[in-house]
Design a protein around this motif. Sequence first.
Motif, short mmCIF file in Angstrom:
data_model
loop_
_atom_site.label_atom_id
_atom_site.label_comp_id
_atom_site.label_asym_id
_atom_site.label_seq_id
_atom_site.Cartn_x
_atom_site.Cartn_y
_atom_site.Cartn_z
N GLY A 470 0.82 -1.20 0.00
CA GLY A 470 0.00 0.00 0.00
C GLY A 470 0.85 1.25 0.00
O GLY A 470 2.02 1.23 -0.42
N TYR A 471 0.27 2.34 0.48
CA TYR A 471 0.99 3.61 0.51
C TYR A 471 2.30 3.45 1.27
O TYR A 471 2.38 2.77 2.31
N GLY A 472 3.35 4.10 0.75
CA GLY A 472 4.66 4.06 1.41
C GLY A 472 5.35 2.73 1.32
O GLY A 472 6.35 2.50 2.01
N GLY A 473 4.86 1.81 0.47
CA GLY A 473 5.49 0.51 0.34
C GLY A 473 5.16 -0.46 1.45
O GLY A 473 5.80 -1.52 1.57
N LYS A 474 4.16 -0.13 2.28
CA LYS A 474 3.78 -1.03 3.37
C LYS A 474 3.23 -2.33 2.80
O LYS A 474 2.36 -2.33 1.94
N LEU A 475 3.73 -3.47 3.29
CA LEU A 475 3.26 -4.77 2.81
C LEU A 475 1.84 -5.02 3.30
O LEU A 475 1.52 -4.86 4.48
N LEU A 476 0.97 -5.42 2.37
CA LEU A 476 -0.44 -5.67 2.68
C LEU A 476 -0.87 -7.02 2.10
O LEU A 476 -1.69 -7.09 1.18
N PRO A 477 -0.30 -8.10 2.62
CA PRO A 477 -0.63 -9.42 2.05
C PRO A 477 -2.08 -9.80 2.29
O PRO A 477 -2.64 -9.55 3.36
N THR A 478 -2.68 -10.42 1.28
CA THR A 478 -4.05 -10.89 1.40
C THR A 478 -4.13 -12.23 2.13
O THR A 478 -5.06 -12.47 2.89
N PHE A 479 -3.13 -13.07 1.91
CA PHE A 479 -3.15 -14.43 2.44
C PHE A 479 -2.12 -14.59 3.56
O PHE A 479 -1.11 -13.89 3.60
N PRO A 480 -2.36 -15.52 4.49
CA PRO A 480 -1.36 -15.78 5.52
C PRO A 480 -0.07 -16.29 4.89
O PRO A 480 -0.09 -16.94 3.84
N ARG A 481 1.03 -16.02 5.54
CA ARG A 481 2.34 -16.33 4.96
C ARG A 481 2.53 -17.83 4.73
O ARG A 481 3.22 -18.22 3.80
N LEU A 483 0.40 -19.78 3.60
CA LEU A 483 -0.29 -20.16 2.36
C LEU A 483 0.42 -19.60 1.14
O LEU A 483 0.78 -20.35 0.23
N ILE A 484 0.62 -18.30 1.12
CA ILE A 484 1.38 -17.65 0.04
C ILE A 484 2.32 -16.64 0.69
O ILE A 484 1.87 -15.64 1.26
N ASP A 485 3.60 -16.89 0.57
CA ASP A 485 4.62 -15.94 1.03
C ASP A 485 4.99 -15.07 -0.17
O ASP A 485 5.69 -15.52 -1.07
N GLY A 486 4.47 -13.85 -0.18
CA GLY A 486 4.66 -12.97 -1.32
C GLY A 486 6.10 -12.60 -1.61
O GLY A 486 6.40 -12.08 -2.68
N THR A 487 7.00 -12.85 -0.67
CA THR A 487 8.40 -12.49 -0.88
C THR A 487 9.19 -13.64 -1.52
O THR A 487 10.39 -13.52 -1.73
N ARG A 488 8.52 -14.74 -1.84
CA ARG A 488 9.19 -15.89 -2.47
C ARG A 488 8.38 -16.34 -3.68
O ARG A 488 7.15 -16.23 -3.69
N PRO A 489 9.04 -16.89 -4.69
CA PRO A 489 8.31 -17.43 -5.84
C PRO A 489 7.38 -18.55 -5.38
O PRO A 489 7.77 -19.40 -4.58
N SER A 490 6.15 -18.54 -5.89
CA SER A 490 5.14 -19.47 -5.40
C SER A 490 4.33 -20.06 -6.55
O SER A 490 3.91 -19.33 -7.46
N ALA A 493 0.67 -18.88 -6.05
CA ALA A 493 0.44 -17.54 -6.59
C ALA A 493 0.24 -17.59 -8.11
O ALA A 493 -0.53 -16.82 -8.68
N TRP A 494 0.95 -18.53 -8.76
CA TRP A 494 0.74 -18.72 -10.20
C TRP A 494 -0.68 -19.20 -10.49
O TRP A 494 -1.35 -18.73 -11.42
N LEU A 495 -1.17 -20.13 -9.68
CA LEU A 495 -2.54 -20.61 -9.83
C LEU A 495 -3.53 -19.46 -9.69
O LEU A 495 -4.53 -19.37 -10.41
N LEU A 496 -3.24 -18.55 -8.77
CA LEU A 496 -4.08 -17.37 -8.58
C LEU A 496 -4.15 -16.54 -9.85
O LEU A 496 -5.23 -16.17 -10.33
N LYS A 497 -3.00 -16.26 -10.44
CA LYS A 497 -2.91 -15.44 -11.65
C LYS A 497 -3.51 -16.16 -12.86
O LYS A 497 -4.25 -15.57 -13.66
N GLU A 514 -17.97 -8.00 -4.25
CA GLU A 514 -16.77 -7.43 -3.61
C GLU A 514 -16.03 -8.47 -2.78
O GLU A 514 -15.80 -8.30 -1.58
N TRP A 515 -15.64 -9.55 -3.43
CA TRP A 515 -14.92 -10.63 -2.76
C TRP A 515 -13.58 -10.12 -2.24
O TRP A 515 -12.72 -9.72 -2.99
N MET A 516 -13.41 -10.13 -0.93
CA MET A 516 -12.16 -9.78 -0.26
C MET A 516 -11.78 -8.31 -0.44
O MET A 516 -10.64 -7.93 -0.18
N VAL A 517 -12.71 -7.46 -0.91
CA VAL A 517 -12.41 -6.03 -1.05
C VAL A 517 -13.54 -5.17 -0.48
O VAL A 517 -13.79 -4.08 -0.96
#
Length: 528
Positions: A470-481, A483-490, A493-497, A514-517
């Motif tokens: 989000g603003y200022g580069g704050k990490l805002l992960p949707t999923f628990p780490r 399940l999907i660790d956004g800082t590592r290739p997953s 996450a490919w299945l999501l995309k 408005e699923w999850m938003v």
Amino acid sequence: MVIKPLTPRLSVAPQLTVDDIARVARSGYRSIICNRPDEESPDQPSADDIRAAAQAAGLAFAYIPAISGALTDANASAMRSALETLPAPTLAYCRSGARAEKLAQMAGLLDDPAEADTCDVLIVGGGSAGIATAASILKRRRGIRLTILDPSEMHYYQPGWTMVGAGIFGPDFTRRAQADLIPRGARWIRESAAEFHPEERQVTLGDGRRIGYQVLIVCPGISLDWGAIPGLTETLGQNGVTSNYRFDLAPYTNRLVQQFSGGRALFTQPVMPIKCAGAPQKAMYLSCHRWERMGMLARTNVQFHTAGTALFGVPTYVPPLMAYVERYGIDLAFGSKLVEIDGPAQTAIFERSDGEGTRRVAERFDMIHVVPPQVAPEFIRTSPLAAPSGFVEVDEATLRHPRYPEIFALGDSCSASNAKTAAAARKQAPIVAVNALAALDGKPPVATYNGYGSCPLTVEAGKIVLAEFGYGGKLLPTFPRWLIDGTRPSRLAWLLKDTILPPVYWHGMLKGREWMVKPQMIAAGQTT
């Protein structure tokens, strides 16, 4: 089917077919008038055929045949009576639409001041942000007079173009007819906006008409300035010059990568802001992965020329990306901006800035993936709504204009400092929807935006670094780490995309689901 709005209650169109009726219903019309006599032409559908299709779609129907060149007062009177009794808005048709318009004029329907073109909520832009916001508003308040301005015939799922360029999606997977996506209950005017008059609460359309509003929502997207790079426009789609930023060019990217036999492959990124800042790298990583599997990577010199000073704007995601830069042997050129291209000579000219100053450097290529500079649309840059950046000025939390409280903006055209991604628009749409309805009721904003954006960085086919911040580069992960660790290739996450996000876009976001938003509401007593 080209529809011409005359008033908020009446539009006209050329001859309709049975297949057109479902689109008419989806565009928000509630009744149809046929002004064309049967058998005027041997290939026209009968009024009874159109009546049956209209009734099947839940639309009222009236048959008021009128002979071209011999319109009568009786015809006009019947037209007036029908429009007084039929549910509005109404679409009238004849062979060309001119006869229906003339009857409306003879009936005095176009001279009535009460018929001035106005609405409760006017949305400028029918892309992902505009349609999602319209759907969210209509889910909350049925019967509202909501109008969408957009000239486009087709709607595109632009996040899918990276996958088209990689040969994973077909191009048709990323587009649908705009008429099929306009939310039921919304009125769609197929025109662009040309000028804003915020003091009068009006917008001038491209055809010179004006439309009034109580609340205005601006989201026409961002302009891709292909012409800013001399030589680029005339060589796109040939000479090895491509870009996933255009629907018709993404398949060319796929062919170039598939047929590549080694050599020099350049990838560029211009000065910010651009839509989906990770997209230039996505094209590069997916290309490198294919060449790696083809045994071609060792014979390829891959260069990434970015006008910026860092690989990615959020430092947390740089290490996993650098691991792929090293794996693929990519040469990084920071402070390197594409300023000219000679397609036939397959030469790109870059302006490079470093501690020694600025200089121009020529680089030969066998293929080059170009991302054009991007700016706010001109009619926004020159308007009273513009911030110094040229985009629509907004409060970053409420997305409301600071000087015009009845105006909101979202998506790529607003001045908020979030990343310009489809995920950001998906998050912003319900926030703008509830804040716009509050403004319509004379109340202050009720929801706030934290700058959320997401960039699924496709580092190889089958793996993604899921950047969410989000603003200022704050990490805002949707999923628990776990399940999907956004800082590592997953792979997840490919299945999501690859599998989950496209239907979420078509059947969730654009339908007001408005699923999850769900909008984050402002607590009582809280200020923004």
